[in-house]
Design a protein around this motif. Structure first.
Motif, PDB file in Angstrom:
ATOM      1  N   GLY A 217      -8.365  18.315  19.384  1.00 20.88           N
ATOM      2  CA  GLY A 217      -8.774  17.251  20.107  1.00 20.88           C
ATOM      3  C   GLY A 217      -8.126  17.067  21.373  1.00 20.88           C
ATOM      4  N   GLU A 218      -8.585  16.451  22.334  1.00 23.30           N
ATOM      5  CA  GLU A 218      -8.191  16.434  23.768  1.00 23.30           C
ATOM      6  C   GLU A 218      -8.372  14.899  24.218  1.00 23.30           C
ATOM      7  OE1 GLU A 218     -10.891  19.025  25.087  1.00 23.30           O
ATOM      8  OE2 GLU A 218      -9.349  20.630  25.300  1.00 23.30           O
ATOM      9  N   GLY A 304      11.940  14.044  31.674  1.00 18.15           N
ATOM     10  CA  GLY A 304      12.149  14.924  30.482  1.00 18.15           C
ATOM     11  C   GLY A 304      10.635  15.376  30.288  1.00 18.15           C
ATOM     12  N   LEU A 305      10.537  15.538  28.871  1.00 14.37           N
ATOM     13  CA  LEU A 305       9.398  16.283  28.516  1.00 14.37           C
ATOM     14  C   LEU A 305       8.279  15.338  28.460  1.00 14.37           C
ATOM     15  CD1 LEU A 305      10.746  18.826  25.625  1.00 14.37           C
ATOM     16  CD2 LEU A 305       9.449  19.297  27.648  1.00 14.37           C
ATOM     17  N   GLY A 306       8.694  14.227  28.199  1.00 20.28           N
ATOM     18  CA  GLY A 306       7.549  13.018  28.004  1.00 20.28           C
ATOM     19  C   GLY A 306       6.645  13.259  26.854  1.00 20.28           C
ATOM     20  N   ILE A 307       7.094  13.370  25.766  1.00 26.17           N
ATOM     21  CA  ILE A 307       6.450  13.690  24.471  1.00 26.17           C
ATOM     22  C   ILE A 307       5.583  12.513  24.170  1.00 26.17           C
ATOM     23  CG2 ILE A 307       6.466  14.110  21.793  1.00 26.17           C
ATOM     24  CD1 ILE A 307       7.168  16.398  23.405  1.00 26.17           C
ATOM     25  N   GLY A 308       5.981  11.343  24.442  1.00 29.77           N
ATOM     26  CA  GLY A 308       5.466  10.040  23.969  1.00 29.77           C
ATOM     27  C   GLY A 308       4.148   9.856  24.694  1.00 29.77           C
ATOM     28  N   ASN A 309       4.006  10.650  25.806  1.00 34.66           N
ATOM     29  CA  ASN A 309       2.582  10.418  26.524  1.00 34.66           C
ATOM     30  C   ASN A 309       1.534  10.806  25.647  1.00 34.66           C
ATOM     31  OD1 ASN A 309       3.637   9.534  29.086  1.00 34.66           O
ATOM     32  ND2 ASN A 309       4.425  11.569  29.756  1.00 34.66           N
ATOM     33  N   LEU A 310       1.761  11.709  24.745  1.00 39.61           N
ATOM     34  CA  LEU A 310       0.763  12.118  23.718  1.00 39.61           C
ATOM     35  C   LEU A 310       0.127  11.251  23.132  1.00 39.61           C
ATOM     36  CD1 LEU A 310       2.172  15.528  22.113  1.00 39.61           C
ATOM     37  CD2 LEU A 310       0.101  15.480  23.556  1.00 39.61           C
ATOM     38  N   PHE A 311       0.872  10.247  22.856  1.00 37.14           N
ATOM     39  CA  PHE A 311       0.383   9.107  21.829  1.00 37.14           C
ATOM     40  C   PHE A 311      -0.046   7.800  22.493  1.00 37.14           C
ATOM     41  CE2 PHE A 311       3.666  11.750  20.251  1.00 37.14           C
ATOM     42  CZ  PHE A 311       2.882  12.492  19.211  1.00 37.14           C
ATOM     43  N   LYS A 312      -0.271   7.763  23.870  1.00 34.00           N
ATOM     44  CA  LYS A 312      -0.903   6.774  24.476  1.00 34.00           C
ATOM     45  C   LYS A 312      -1.604   7.054  25.542  1.00 34.00           C
ATOM     46  CE  LYS A 312       3.170   6.099  27.265  1.00 34.00           C
ATOM     47  NZ  LYS A 312       4.595   5.755  27.284  1.00 34.00           N
ATOM     48  N   THR A 313      -2.467   5.971  25.942  1.00 35.14           N
ATOM     49  CA  THR A 313      -3.091   6.197  27.517  1.00 35.14           C
ATOM     50  C   THR A 313      -2.166   6.484  28.443  1.00 35.14           C
ATOM     51  OG1 THR A 313      -5.308   5.620  26.415  1.00 35.14           O
ATOM     52  CG2 THR A 313      -5.124   5.281  28.823  1.00 35.14           C
ATOM     53  N   ALA A 396     -14.260  11.635  31.474  1.00 41.19           N
ATOM     54  CA  ALA A 396     -14.779  12.360  30.619  1.00 41.19           C
ATOM     55  C   ALA A 396     -13.738  11.589  29.324  1.00 41.19           C
ATOM     56  CB  ALA A 396     -14.203  13.668  30.417  1.00 41.19           C
ATOM     57  N   LEU A 397     -14.589  11.323  28.061  1.00 40.86           N
ATOM     58  CA  LEU A 397     -13.903  10.549  27.056  1.00 40.86           C
ATOM     59  C   LEU A 397     -13.071  11.517  26.294  1.00 40.86           C
ATOM     60  CD1 LEU A 397     -16.932   8.282  25.850  1.00 40.86           C
ATOM     61  CD2 LEU A 397     -15.039   7.824  27.584  1.00 40.86           C
ATOM     62  N   GLY A 398     -12.142  10.969  25.718  1.00 39.59           N
ATOM     63  CA  GLY A 398     -11.270  11.694  24.885  1.00 39.59           C
ATOM     64  C   GLY A 398     -12.033  11.976  23.371  1.00 39.59           C
ATOM     65  N   THR A 399     -11.718  13.360  22.706  1.00 40.78           N
ATOM     66  CA  THR A 399     -12.333  13.661  21.389  1.00 40.78           C
ATOM     67  C   THR A 399     -11.440  13.986  20.547  1.00 40.78           C
ATOM     68  OG1 THR A 399     -12.436  15.837  22.701  1.00 40.78           O
ATOM     69  CG2 THR A 399     -14.131  14.548  22.757  1.00 40.78           C
ATOM     70  N   PHE A 400     -11.715  14.151  19.282  1.00 41.01           N
ATOM     71  CA  PHE A 400     -11.001  14.551  18.232  1.00 41.01           C
ATOM     72  C   PHE A 400     -11.897  14.920  17.044  1.00 41.01           C
ATOM     73  CE2 PHE A 400      -7.813  14.365  14.771  1.00 41.01           C
ATOM     74  CZ  PHE A 400      -6.811  15.021  15.225  1.00 41.01           C
ATOM     75  N   PHE A 426      -2.938  20.558  16.715  1.00 38.57           N
ATOM     76  CA  PHE A 426      -2.531  19.649  17.739  1.00 38.57           C
ATOM     77  C   PHE A 426      -3.343  19.070  18.495  1.00 38.57           C
ATOM     78  CE2 PHE A 426       2.067  21.626  18.353  1.00 38.57           C
ATOM     79  CZ  PHE A 426       2.572  21.035  17.436  1.00 38.57           C
ATOM     80  N   PHE A 427      -3.205  18.090  19.060  1.00 41.36           N
ATOM     81  CA  PHE A 427      -3.953  17.110  20.014  1.00 41.36           C
ATOM     82  C   PHE A 427      -3.307  17.374  21.481  1.00 41.36           C
ATOM     83  CE2 PHE A 427      -4.562  13.136  22.296  1.00 41.36           C
ATOM     84  CZ  PHE A 427      -5.839  12.827  21.891  1.00 41.36           C
ATOM     85  N   ALA A 428      -4.186  17.737  22.421  1.00 40.63           N
ATOM     86  CA  ALA A 428      -3.871  18.221  23.645  1.00 40.63           C
ATOM     87  C   ALA A 428      -4.016  17.148  24.667  1.00 40.63           C
ATOM     88  CB  ALA A 428      -4.423  19.311  24.231  1.00 40.63           C
ATOM     89  N   PRO A 429      -2.989  16.947  25.725  1.00 42.81           N
ATOM     90  CA  PRO A 429      -3.076  15.751  26.613  1.00 42.81           C
ATOM     91  C   PRO A 429      -3.813  16.219  27.787  1.00 42.81           C
ATOM     92  CG  PRO A 429      -1.052  16.987  26.932  1.00 42.81           C
ATOM     93  CD  PRO A 429      -1.513  17.725  25.707  1.00 42.81           C
ATOM     94  N   GLY A 430      -4.232  17.338  27.846  1.00 43.23           N
ATOM     95  CA  GLY A 430      -5.101  17.827  29.187  1.00 43.23           C
ATOM     96  C   GLY A 430      -6.621  18.040  28.357  1.00 43.23           C
ATOM     97  N   THR A 431      -7.339  18.743  29.313  1.00 44.88           N
ATOM     98  CA  THR A 431      -8.932  18.734  28.938  1.00 44.88           C
ATOM     99  C   THR A 431      -9.340  20.097  29.053  1.00 44.88           C
ATOM    100  OG1 THR A 431      -9.499  18.132  31.299  1.00 44.88           O
ATOM    101  CG2 THR A 431      -9.439  16.257  29.426  1.00 44.88           C
ATOM    102  N   SER A 432     -10.326  20.563  28.575  1.00 46.57           N
ATOM    103  CA  SER A 432     -10.863  21.877  28.798  1.00 46.57           C
ATOM    104  C   SER A 432     -12.395  21.619  28.539  1.00 46.57           C
ATOM    105  CB  SER A 432     -10.545  22.801  27.454  1.00 46.57           C
ATOM    106  OG  SER A 432     -11.220  22.297  26.403  1.00 46.57           O
ATOM    107  N   ASP A 433     -13.288  22.992  28.474  1.00 46.83           N
ATOM    108  CA  ASP A 433     -14.474  22.865  28.337  1.00 46.83           C
ATOM    109  C   ASP A 433     -15.216  22.345  27.134  1.00 46.83           C
ATOM    110  OD1 ASP A 433     -15.625  24.137  30.741  1.00 46.83           O
ATOM    111  OD2 ASP A 433     -14.569  25.939  29.944  1.00 46.83           O
ATOM    112  N   ALA A 434     -14.200  22.197  26.300  1.00 48.26           N
ATOM    113  CA  ALA A 434     -14.576  21.458  24.677  1.00 48.26           C
ATOM    114  C   ALA A 434     -15.031  19.943  25.157  1.00 48.26           C
ATOM    115  CB  ALA A 434     -13.257  21.400  23.986  1.00 48.26           C
ATOM    116  N   VAL A 435     -14.323  19.102  25.980  1.00 49.07           N
ATOM    117  CA  VAL A 435     -14.870  18.043  26.207  1.00 49.07           C
ATOM    118  C   VAL A 435     -16.288  17.817  26.700  1.00 49.07           C
ATOM    119  CG1 VAL A 435     -14.623  15.989  27.944  1.00 49.07           C
ATOM    120  CG2 VAL A 435     -12.546  17.320  27.059  1.00 49.07           C
ATOM    121  N   SER A 436     -16.629  18.855  27.576  1.00 50.07           N
ATOM    122  CA  SER A 436     -18.322  19.094  27.932  1.00 50.07           C
ATOM    123  C   SER A 436     -19.093  19.040  26.771  1.00 50.07           C
ATOM    124  CB  SER A 436     -18.448  19.897  28.854  1.00 50.07           C
ATOM    125  OG  SER A 436     -17.604  20.004  29.882  1.00 50.07           O
ATOM    126  N   LEU A 437     -18.862  20.104  25.796  1.00 46.61           N
ATOM    127  CA  LEU A 437     -19.361  20.367  24.679  1.00 46.61           C
ATOM    128  C   LEU A 437     -19.546  19.202  23.679  1.00 46.61           C
ATOM    129  CD1 LEU A 437     -18.638  24.163  24.058  1.00 46.61           C
ATOM    130  CD2 LEU A 437     -19.992  23.149  25.848  1.00 46.61           C
TER     131      LEU A 437
END
Ligand SMILES: [Zn+2]
Length: 486
Positions: A217-218, A304-313, A396-400, A426-437
């Motif tokens: 997911g992204e 720092g690493l900002g892990i918390g960013n993964l779980f919020k907008t 682009a909208l997020g997907t999972f 895992f769930f990624a904070p970035g995007t890839s071609d997956a979002v288009s598909l």
């Protein structure tokens, strides 16, 4: 770092012989990757880029030699004059039978990000092999994954095993900008040609893990341009309320009050930790949490690493343009913002949050026509001129994905058989071609690819062992899905 191993895989003779083919073709993977790195396919922006035709010609020839049927698509370039033959190519290469119900596709982008050659220890466009690694621009992101998947297709074709469906490879040209002319163009105009479960060979190594993760997911994104309007004047007579730069900085400085939409993240921190503990010991996890293994920490990084960013907008202010002269008050200021949205949040939700925030600031907001504006019936703001004009750069909208889909399940098993460690999703904070598909309803899409390091930085590399292991995983998945078992 050592990872907990799981019991050895029970492979059939046919599977063992396929994996043996990969070992014997280690050099072929390395040579192919070297060839791919040597073809300059850098993209700086939608306006500035290397012509992708050369690298697409190369992979098309390669796939044709394997016996693949190649279909080339072309998206006209919106910024180039017509008649200059500029195009954004995409390629679909297929082996086996064109049976819709049994199809699998690998996918990769051929473009790479730019580099500053002086910062590299080697020539970024001429691959260097050293200590079991290949250095060069794109080695990790993602010509390495492309080479591994192309060789997997080649070896399956050469094995002579009859295919009961089709195995495709999708090549896209512009993932490093925003996929508009590659995967998004294909998804919108040629969905039938690319509608199948997909493994995207992006590098999915997640330090400090040694073996790659599977990304299912992204986050989505809203890249927006906010144009603030103000009143010009002489710099000797400041206008703190109407200076356009001041307005933009008020927007930035108060952004803690910008209540970005909230939803439950698709994966919780606990879930991620639980998965990590399947791979590494509790002791190692604590050690990493205390001192993340960063090679050369940036002394300016106070976040720092900002892990918390993964779980919020999240929101980040990344470009700002204003002003013409030192003694002239600017009457406009353009601010570009990068909002990363969790799955389940719409662009309208984001605009509602921005509209409420602008109301708090006393700014009248103009939104693109297709969207509702929460300020519509605000009598007080109606009397003001527009303070902020919001336009969309890209969204682009997020997907999972659901875990129990056929290819994700096959990939998990093949991964564990080859790597001998538990798969981690895992769930990624970035995007890839997956979002288009996924945006056009294509399902069962997962990212998995060979790990290297320094992607998008100087001295990018990929480990040769990882290229080989990834190739084995791709081949096993294809065999188990598409070939009659013997
Ligand atoms: Zn990539």
């Amino acid at each position: 770092m050592s990872e907990k191993s799981i019991p050895a895989a029970q492979l059939s003779d046919a599977e063992k012989s396929l994996l043996d083919r990969v070992e014997k073709n280690k050099d072929a993977i390395v040579e192919l990757l070297k060839d791919l790195i040597a073809i300059d396919s850098r993209i700086y922006s939608a306006e500035q880029f290397c012509d992708q035709k050369k690298i697409f010609d190369f992979v098309e020839n390669y796939m044709k030699k394997i016996g693949a049927k190649c279909e080339r698509y072309s998206c006209p370039h919106p910024f180039r004059q017509s008649g200059t033959e500029q195009e954004w190519p995409s390629l679909v290469a297929t082996i086996g039978q064109e049976k819709r119900e049994k199809a699998l596709q690998f996918c990769g982008h051929l473009d790479v990000v730019p580099f500053t050659a002086e910062k590299w220890a080697t020539n970024p466009l001429s691959a260097t092999v050293k200590d079991g690694k290949i250095f060069g621009r794109g080695a990790s992101d993602m010509k390495g994954g492309v080479a591994s998947s192309m060789i997997a297709i080649k070896l399956l074709a050469e094995s002579g095993l009859p295919l009961e469906g089709s195995l495709r490879m999708l090549f896209f040209p512009d993932e490093e900008i925003n996929c508009d002319y590659g995967s998004q163009f294909m998804a919108s105009n040629h969905k039938d040609a690319i509608n199948a479960p997909t493994i995207i060979a992006e590098p999915t190594g997640q330090p400090p893990l040694t073996s790659p993760a599977l990304i299912i997911g992204e986050k989505g994104y809203a890249w927006l341009r906010l144009k603030f309007f103000g009143a010009s004047g002489h710099g000797s007579m400041p206008r703190p309320r109407s200076n356009a730069i001041n307005k933009a900085t008020r927007f930035i400085a108060g952004s803690k009050m910008l209540g970005l939409p909230k939803v439950k993240p698709p994966m919780s921190l606990m879930n991620m930790l639980r998965q990590l503990l399947g791979r590494i010991s509790f002791k190692t996890l604590i050690k990493i949490a205390k001192a993340p293994p960063v090679e050369s920490p940036d002394p300016y990084n106070e976040d720092g690493l900002g892990i918390g960013n993964l779980f919020k907008t999240t929101i980040s202010f990344n470009q700002i343009h204003a002003g013409t002269k030192i003694n002239v008050i600017p009457d406009s200021c353009e601010l570009e913002i990068d909002i990363r949205i969790l799955p389940g949040i719409t662009i309208q939700d984001v605009f509602d949050a921005i509209a409420s925030y602008c109301t708090k600031l006393g700014f009248r907001l103009k939104l693109p026509d297709a969207y509702a504006n929460l300020q519509a019936k605000n009598k007080r703001l109606e009397k003001r001129p527009v303070d902020v004009d919001l336009s969309i750069i890209s969204t682009a909208l997020g997907t999972f994905e659901n875990l129990d889909q056929p290819v994700i399940t096959l990939l998990k098993q093949a991964f564990e058989d080859v790597y001998g460690v538990k798969a981690v999703f895992f769930f990624a904070p970035g995007t890839s071609d997956a979002v288009s598909l996924r945006s056009v309803g294509i399902k069962d899409i997962v990212l998995f690819g060979p790990t290297g390091g320094h992607a998008h930085e100087a001295n990018e590399f990929v480990e040769i062992d990882q290229l080989v292991s990834a190739c084995k995983v791709y081949l096993l998945v294809a065999y188990r899905m598409l070939c009659k078992k013997i």
